[in-house]
Design a protein around this motif. Structure first.
Motif, PDB file in Angstrom:
ATOM      1  N   LEU A 123      -3.463   9.346  23.677  1.00 57.51           N
ATOM      2  CA  LEU A 123      -3.732  10.779  23.553  1.00 57.51           C
ATOM      3  C   LEU A 123      -5.011  11.107  22.798  1.00 57.51           C
ATOM      4  CD1 LEU A 123      -0.129  12.106  22.772  1.00 57.51           C
ATOM      5  CD2 LEU A 123      -1.286  11.945  24.981  1.00 57.51           C
ATOM      6  N   SER A 127      -9.159   7.867  24.745  1.00 53.92           N
ATOM      7  CA  SER A 127      -8.142   7.349  25.662  1.00 53.92           C
ATOM      8  C   SER A 127      -8.765   6.986  27.005  1.00 53.92           C
ATOM      9  CB  SER A 127      -7.039   8.387  25.873  1.00 53.92           C
ATOM     10  OG  SER A 127      -6.192   8.017  26.937  1.00 53.92           O
ATOM     11  N   LEU A 130      -6.926   9.089  29.894  1.00 59.10           N
ATOM     12  CA  LEU A 130      -7.250  10.515  29.901  1.00 59.10           C
ATOM     13  C   LEU A 130      -8.719  10.746  30.234  1.00 59.10           C
ATOM     14  CD1 LEU A 130      -5.219  11.977  26.888  1.00 59.10           C
ATOM     15  CD2 LEU A 130      -4.594  11.808  29.302  1.00 59.10           C
ATOM     16  N   LEU A 135      -9.070  14.481  31.192  1.00 59.57           N
ATOM     17  CA  LEU A 135      -8.170  15.263  30.346  1.00 59.57           C
ATOM     18  C   LEU A 135      -8.282  14.908  28.871  1.00 59.57           C
ATOM     19  CD1 LEU A 135      -4.934  15.062  32.561  1.00 59.57           C
ATOM     20  CD2 LEU A 135      -6.596  16.934  32.459  1.00 59.57           C
ATOM     21  N   ALA A 136      -9.198  14.036  28.504  1.00 61.68           N
ATOM     22  CA  ALA A 136      -9.310  13.593  27.108  1.00 61.68           C
ATOM     23  C   ALA A 136      -9.781  14.741  26.218  1.00 61.68           C
ATOM     24  CB  ALA A 136     -10.284  12.427  27.006  1.00 61.68           C
ATOM     25  N   SER A 320      -2.323   3.112  28.731  1.00 65.32           N
ATOM     26  CA  SER A 320      -3.421   3.219  27.770  1.00 65.32           C
ATOM     27  C   SER A 320      -3.554   1.956  26.941  1.00 65.32           C
ATOM     28  CB  SER A 320      -3.188   4.433  26.855  1.00 65.32           C
ATOM     29  OG  SER A 320      -3.160   5.629  27.598  1.00 65.32           O
TER      30      SER A 320
END
Length: 571
Positions: A123, A127, A130, A135-136, A320
Motif C-alpha cells: 500500500l 508499491s 499499485l 493507483l500508488a 507485492s
C-alpha cells in the motif's frame, strides 16, 4: 479387588510422571515465578513498590494504553470478521468450503512480521503492484499502513482466523434439534440466528475475542514494524527497545514491564473463565450441523463476497511481497528491466547470516516439535488414562503449559533470560546467547499446541485397552510403546507439524534471545527490514511463505489418520 485403573503409580510410571512434571515446571512454571517475584518483592520482602514505580512511568503508561487500545479495537474487528466467516461457512451451502477454510487460516500461519512487511509494501507509494496499476499514493504522502488504523487492521487480519476457529467449533457443538424446533415454530433464518444461534454462541464469541485480544497484546512483529514508523509504541516494542538499547543491566526494568503484560493477559483469561461460567448453557443432543441454510439465489453473491474478501486480504500483499523480492532496488517500476533473481541468490547462497538463520530455525523448530511430541504422548497418558493423584498432578503440569502459551512470547523471553542468564548450577555454563535457550523457550511456549492435538486422540482411546495390557503383565513403558503411542502417533505428528510451523517463522519469542551466530529466520527478516534492506527482507519472507504453504499442504496427508480437530483447516 481394585480395578487396574485404580492402581497407584509406581516404578517407571511414577518416575516418568515425576520427570515430566519436573521438566515442564522448570521450563514453564519457574521462569514465570521468577518474573513475578521481581515485581512483587523488594529489599524489605513482599512489596508492590517496584511494580507501582514502573507503572508510574509516563512512557510505560502510554505504551500500556496503546497496547490496550490497539488490542481491543483489533479484537473487536477480528471477532466480527471471524464470526461472519464462521457463520457463512458453517451454516450455509456455500461451495468449496475446504479451500476456503484453508485460505482463511493461512494468515494465522504466516509470521506477523511478514504480514507487516507485505502490507507496507502493498500500500505504500513504492508499491510495485499499485504503481503498475497507476493507483500508488503520491510520493511523500503518508503511508496508510503506518497509523493506528493500519496497525489495528493488520492485527485484525492476523488474528481473525483464531476467532473463526473458536466460533466454528462452537457451531459444531450445537444439536440440530434446536434449529429444527425453531423452524417448526415458524422462526425464519434471521430470527433463528438472533434469538438462538448467537446467544448460544456467546461463550465462543467471548473466547474468540479474548484470544484475539491477548494475541494482539503480545504481538511483536506487527507492533514493531508498523508501530515504530507510526510513532505508536506498545508494551512489546517498549520492552524490546529498552533491552536492545541499554543491555542486560536493565533486565530488572524490562522484567517489571513484562510482568504488567503478563498480569493483563492472565487477568483477561480469568475474566473470560468467570463470564463463560455465567453464559454456559447445557445442550442436550448429539453435536451436529445446527443449520443448513439454503442461500438460493443469494449463494453466488455470498460466495463472491467471501472470495473477494480473501483475495483482498491475501492476494495484494502476496503479489507485492513477491514483486518486491524480484526488484533490483525498492521503488523501481514493475517492468522487465527492473526484475532480477539476485535477491534470492543473495539470501540463499551468499549471505552467511541467512543461511545460518535457515539452519538454526529448522533445527530448533524440528527439535522442539519432536520433544513436544514425546512430552505430549507421555503427559497425555496420565491425563487420559490415570485417575486420582496422578491425573491431578498431570493436570497441574498441563495448566503450566497453558499459561506459558497464553502469556505473550516476549514475557516468556524475559522470564527465560532471568532463569538462564547466570551459569547453570554444577555445569557452570550459561545458556543465554545460545541456541539452547531458544530451543527450550520454544518447548515451553508451544507445548500446549502439541498437547492439545494428542489429547484429542487420547480421548478416543478406550481405557480398557490399558487395563487389559496391565492385566496381561505389560509394564508401563511396554504399554506406552506398544499400545498408546501407535494409537496417538498420527495426532502427535500433526501437533508436531503445527509446532514446527509456529516456531519456524516466529519472532516474538526469539526477538530478545537471539545473538550473533544464533539468528533465526524471524529475527533476520526483522533486522533486514529494520535496517532498510527491503528487497532482501521481501525475498526471505517470500521463501518462508512458500515453505509454510508447502508444509500446510503436506499436513493434509495426515487428515485421514488423525482425530477431528487435530488439523485446524480440516473437518
Amino acid at each position: 479387588m481394585r480395578s487396574p485403573s485404580a492402581f497407584t503409580i509406581a516404578g517407571g510410571e511414577g518416575f516418568s510422571l515425576a520427570a515430566v512434571a519436573f521438566l515442564v515446571t522448570l521450563l514453564c512454571g519457574v521462569p514465570l515465578a521468577l518474573l513475578f517475584a521481581i515485581g512483587l518483592t523488594s529489599e524489605g520482602g513482599l512489596s508492590l513498590g517496584p511494580l507501582a514505580e514502573t507503572l508510574a512511568s509516563r512512557s510505560v503508561q502510554r505504551a500500556l494504553w496503546n497496547s490496550l487500545e490497539s488490542s481491543f479495537l483489533s479484537a473487536c474487528l477480528a471477532t466480527v470478521l471471524g464470526t461472519v466467516l464462521a457463520l457463512a461457512l458453517g451454516l450455509t451451502n456455500v461451495r468449496a468450503k475446504a479451500p476456503l477454510v484453508f485460505l482463511i487460516l493461512l494468515p494465522m500461519m504466516i509470521p506477523p512480521h511478514v504480514t507487516a512487511i507485505a502490507w507496507s509494501q502493498a500500500l505504500g507509494p513504492a508499491s510495485p503492484v499499485l504503481q503498475a496499476l497507476g493507483l500508488a499514493p503520491a510520493a511523500g504522502a503518508p503511508h496508510p499502513v503506518y497509523s493506528l488504523t493500519g496497525l489495528v487492521a493488520l492485527l485484525s487480519f492476523q488474528h481473525m482466523p483464531i476467532v473463526f476457529l473458536v466460533v466454528r467449533a462452537g457451531l459444531r457443538a450445537f444439536p440440530r434439534e434446536l434449529s429444527d424446533a425453531a423452524r417448526v415454530s415458524g422462526a425464519r433464518t434471521p430470527r433463528l440466528l438472533w434469538r438462538i444461534t448467537l446467544p448460544l454462541l456467546a461463550p465462543s464469541l467471548l473466547a474468540g475475542f479474548v484470544l484475539a485480544f491477548v494475541s494482539a497484546l503480545g504481538n511483536f512483529g506487527i507492533n514493531a514494524l508498523v508501530g515504530i514508523p507510526a510513532r505508536y509504541t506498545t508494551l512489546p516494542v517498549l520492552i524490546w527497545r529498552r533491552l536492545a538499547g541499554y543491555g542486560p543491566s536493565v533486565i530488572g526494568d524490562v522484567a517489571l514491564i513484562s510482568m504488567l503484560l503478563g498480569i493483563v493477559t492472565l487477568g483477561l483469561v480469568a475474566i473470560q473463565v468467570l463470564l463463560q461460567r455465567r453464559m454456559r448453557n447445557a445442550l442436550v443432543g448429539l453435536p451436529q450441523q445446527p443449520l443448513a441454510v439454503d442461500l438460493g439465489r443469494a449463494r453466488l453473491p455470498v460466495e463472491a463476497a467471501v472470495w473477494l474478501m480473501l483475495a483482498a486480504a491475501l492476494l495484494l500483499p502476496a503479489l507485492s511481497l513477491f514483486a518486491t523480492s524480484l526488484m533490483r532496488t525498492y521503488g523501481l517500476p514493475l517492468v522487465a528491466s527492473s526484475l532480477t533473481l539476485e535477491n534470492y541468490a543473495e539470501i540463499l547462497f551468499r549471505q552467511a547470516v541467512t543461511l545460518r538463520a535457515f539452519a538454526n530455525s529448522t533445527i530448533a523448530a524440528a527439535l522442539a516439535a519432536l520433544l513436544i511430541a514425546g512430552l505430549s504422548i507421555l503427559l497425555g497418558y496420565f491425563l487420559a488414562m490415570r485417575r486420582g493423584m496422578a491425573r491431578r498432578l498431570a493436570g497441574l503440569v498441563a495448566a503450566q503449559a497453558d499459561v506459558a502459551y497464553a502469556v505473550p512470547g516476549l514475557v516468556m523471553s524475559i522470564a527465560f533470560i532471568l532463569m538462564f542468564l547466570r551459569p547453570l548450577p554444577v555445569l557452570g555454563v550459561s545458556l543465554y546467547g545460545t541456541m539452547a535457550i531458544i530451543l527450550l523457550a520454544y518447548v515451553a511456549v508451544f507445548l500446549a499446541i502439541g498437547l492439545n492435538s494428542v489429547m484429542a486422540a487420547y480421548m478416543q482411546v478406550d481405557a480398557s485397552l490399558d487395563d487389559a495390557a496391565r492385566v496381561s503383565g505389560a509394564g508401563f513403558f511396554r504399554r506406552l510403546v506398544r499400545v498408546h503411542a501407535p494409537l496417538v502417533a498420527p495426532a502427535a505428528a500433526s501437533g508436531a507439524i503445527l509446532v514446527f510451523l509456529t516456531s519456524y517463522n516466529e519472532v516474538t519469542v526469539s526477538a530478545l534471545l537471539w545473538s550473533s551466530g544464533n539468528e533465526t529466520i524471524g529475527t533476520t527478516i526483522f533486522n533486514y527490514e529494520d535496517g532498510g534492506y527491503t528487497t532482501l527482507a521481501a525475498a526471505m519472507s517470500s521463501v518462508t511463505v512458500v515453505a509454510t504453504v508447502l508444509v500446510m499442504l503436506a499436513v493434509n496427508a495426515l487428515a485421514r489418520h488423525v482425530p477431528a480437530g487435530a488439523i485446524p483447516w480440516k473437518d
